[in-house]
Write a protein that holds these residues in place. Sequence first.
Motif: not given
Length: 814
Positions: A371, A374-375
Motif C-alpha cells: 500500500e 502504491s501511494r
Amino acid sequence: MNISIQNSITQLGAEFVGSTNEATIDAVAIDSRSLQNSATTLFFALVGPNNDAHSYIKDVIEKGVQYFVVTHIPRGCEGKANFLIVNNTLVALQQFAAYYRSLFDFPVIGITGSNGKTIVKEWLNFVLSPEYNIIRSPKSYNSQVGVPLSVIGINEQHNFGIFEAGISTIAEMEKLEAIIRPTIGVLTNIGSAHDEGFASTEEKIKEKLRLFDRSQILIYEKNNAIDALIPSTIATFSWSCTHTDADVFVTKTRNASNTILSVRQAKGSFEVSIPFLDEASLENAISCLLVLLYLNYDVATIQTRMALLYPVEMRLQLKNGINNCSLIDDSYSADFQSLKIALDFLESQKHSAKKTVILSDIFQSGLPNSELYSRVGQLIVANKISRVIGIGETISQFQNQFENCITFKNTAEFLAQLDQLNFENETLLIKGARSFQFEKIVAALEEKTHETVLEINLNAISHNLNFYKSKLQPTTKMMVMVKAFGYGNGGFEIAKLLEYHQVDYLGVAFADEGISLKNAGIQLPIMVLNPESTSFSAIIQHELEPEIYSLKGLKAFLKIAEQHNLHQYPIHIKLDTGMHRLGFEAENIQELIHTLQENQRVVVKSVLSHMATSDAEEHKAFSLSQIRLFEELSSQLIRELNIRPIRHILNTSGISNFPQGQYDMVRLGIGLYGVSNDREEQKYLENVSTLKSVISQIRTIPAGDSVGYGRRFVAEKPTRVATIPIGYADGIARLWGNGVGYVTIHNEKAILLGSVCMDMLMVDVTEIECTEGDAVIVFGESPTVMEMAQKTQTIPYEILTSISQRVKRVFYRE
C-alpha cells in the motif's frame, strides 16, 4: 485516513451545500497549488491576514477536488462542488484534527519550548523507532496549522506519536493541546524566542505548560522559575546539572569529540557517551535520555542508542548541481509525510520541466509495503515526475509502481553507475533515510565551488512578503523587485518562490535580467525599469514590459512596435515627481499625451513614480508633495487618454510610512530581503541571507609579528589567528577590516585583523575554542548587514548586491 463526509459535517457542525455527501475522503489539504489534491481530498479554505484561499477554490475545482470547508461559497462556484460551510475554517481544521486524534489510543509525546523542539523530536524518533511504528511532525510543523496537519497523518498502523507545538502568544496552546493530547510531555529550553508575544517570561512559561494539562508525566530541566508555575496536578520527572534534588542528576565531562554524561537516579548510576560538545545539544540529548528512562529502557540500550545521535538537518536545501541541474537536498529523512512536503517544494522551485526523484526505502509509514509504495507511486504521478531512481532492497521490489524507474540495492551501487545515468538540465529531489548516506549522492552531484556560501532562507522571504502584504488593502497589487540578482540573493530561485506566492509583477533593472528569468520559465509579468533602446526588440521577443520614461524612448519604442506590427503592447509610464532620476516631468506631459493619443501600438499598463525620501521622517512633507504631484499628473493622463492603468509610487519604506499612497499597486524591494530602515519594523522581519565560510588555517603569532598586507595589525601579545577564505573579491569591503568588523565563530565575535585581502581575511581567535574547518558566520544574525553598512559608511543594499557570483547560493526551507 478514511473519514466520511457525513461524519465530517457532524464533527464540524457544518452546513452542507452540494449534490452528495456520501463520499469518503482520504486526505486533507490547505494549499491550492499542490499537485497532490484529488477528488478524495477535503480542502480547507483558510483565511489569513495576507491571503484568502476562497479566492482559489475555482482553480482547485478544476484540478478535481470536490469537497471544501468554507465560510462562504465563492461567486462562480455555486453548484460546481460540495461545500461544508463553517464560521471559521482554521477552527474547523483544528476541530477535525482533534476528532481524528481521538480515534487513536497510543502513547503520544508532546514537545514544546523555545529551542530544540525539532531536534528532540527527531532524536526521540531515532531512539524509539526500533520498538515502535512512529508518526511524528514532519519538519517543524508545530504551528496552529502545522500541528493539525501533522496529526492528520496518523494511520491505523501507527502505535506511537511524537508531535511538537510552537506558540507565539497567549491562548494558542489550549488549541494545540486538544489536537495532540500528549500522554508524555517534554519541555525543552525556554529562551527569548517570541518574547514579544507575551507580557513576561512567566506568562510564556504558563502558556507552554498548558500543553501538558492532561499528560501522565512532564519531563523537563529543573528550574525554580518553572517549578513555581507547574500545576500540582501534573506529575513531573526532572533532570538537572545543578539541582541535586532533581529526579535525575547529570554531570558532564567533555573530551576532544564527545561528552560523557554521568547519570545518577534513584535506581542507580551509569554513564552515557554523547557525540556532541555544545550545551544546546547536550540539553536536547538529556531530554531524550529521560524519555528512555521513563519508558523503562535498560541501561545498555540507552548507552548504545544515545552514542549514535547525529546532527539533525531540518532544512530542505536548494543547491546548484552538475550539468545545469539543481538539487533539492533532503538527504536525512525518508517518511511518507515529509515526502509530500518535499514534492511540493520541488514543484515550487523546479528549474526545468524535467524532474527526477532519487528516493530510498521509506520507513515508519505505518502502512503495508504494498500500500505504501502504491501511494508513493500515486504521488509521483500527481507531481508529474519524469524519472524515479529508487535505492534500497524494498523499493527495488516495488519498481513496477513507478513509470520510468531504475533501482539500485544500495547507495554504493548507485554511485558506481553514476556516470551512466546522464544527469543534465533537470531538477533533482534527493530524499533518503539517514542510513542510506545520501549525503554522498549530494556531494557527487553538487556543483563544486569554494567553501564560502550564501544561505538564503526561503521561509524568511515568505514571512517578509506576508508582513508587507498585511499592510495593504485587499485590492492592492504587489510588485516585487528582483533586480541585481535578487539584491544579491539569487534571481530565479526567488522569482520562482514569488510566482508560487502569486505576486502580481516582478521588477528588474535591465532587459537581460528579465530575459534570464523568462528563459528559466518564469511566467509572471516582468517590468524592465531601465530599458535601453537597443534592448527594445529583445524585450518584445521575450514578452517583457518596458518602463518608458522619456519622449525619445517612447518614440523609439513606437518605431520598433510598428516594425513588429504590435497591437496594444503593454508599457509603463514613469513620472518624475521629484526624484529627478528618470521620468516625464510636468512640462512634457501634454506632449506625452499627444504622442499616445489614438496610438494602438501600445497600451499604458501602469503609471508610476518613485519616492526619494519615504524612509526619512524629516522629509515627510517632500514625500507628501511627491504623492500629490503623482496624483495630479497621473489623473491627467487617465482623464485625457481615457485609460485605467495600474498606478504605483510606493517603495518598501513607502508601504509602511505612506499607506494613503498605495493606489493600485506597491513595489516591494529591500524589505523582502529582511532589511528595514525603521528599527521597530526591523523586529518583525526575518533574516534572509547568511554568508558562511570556514576556517582554513589557524596559527599563533608572537608579540611583534604582523598580519596581512601593509602590516596594519601588529600583535602586542601572542595571538591566535584564523584565516578565512573570503575577501573583497567576494564582496567584503576593505573598510570592514583592521579591527572595525568581526565574524562569528561558535557564537563568539572574532575581530578582523589587518587588511581584508582579495580572497582571504584574518581574525583573532585567541579566546575562542575552534579548529580548522569550523564554520564562520560572515554576516546574518550577527553581524547583520545593517551593522556592517553602518560601520563601513554605506547602505545594506550595497552589502548584499556586492556578494560575488562566485559565492555559491544555497536556498533552503525549514
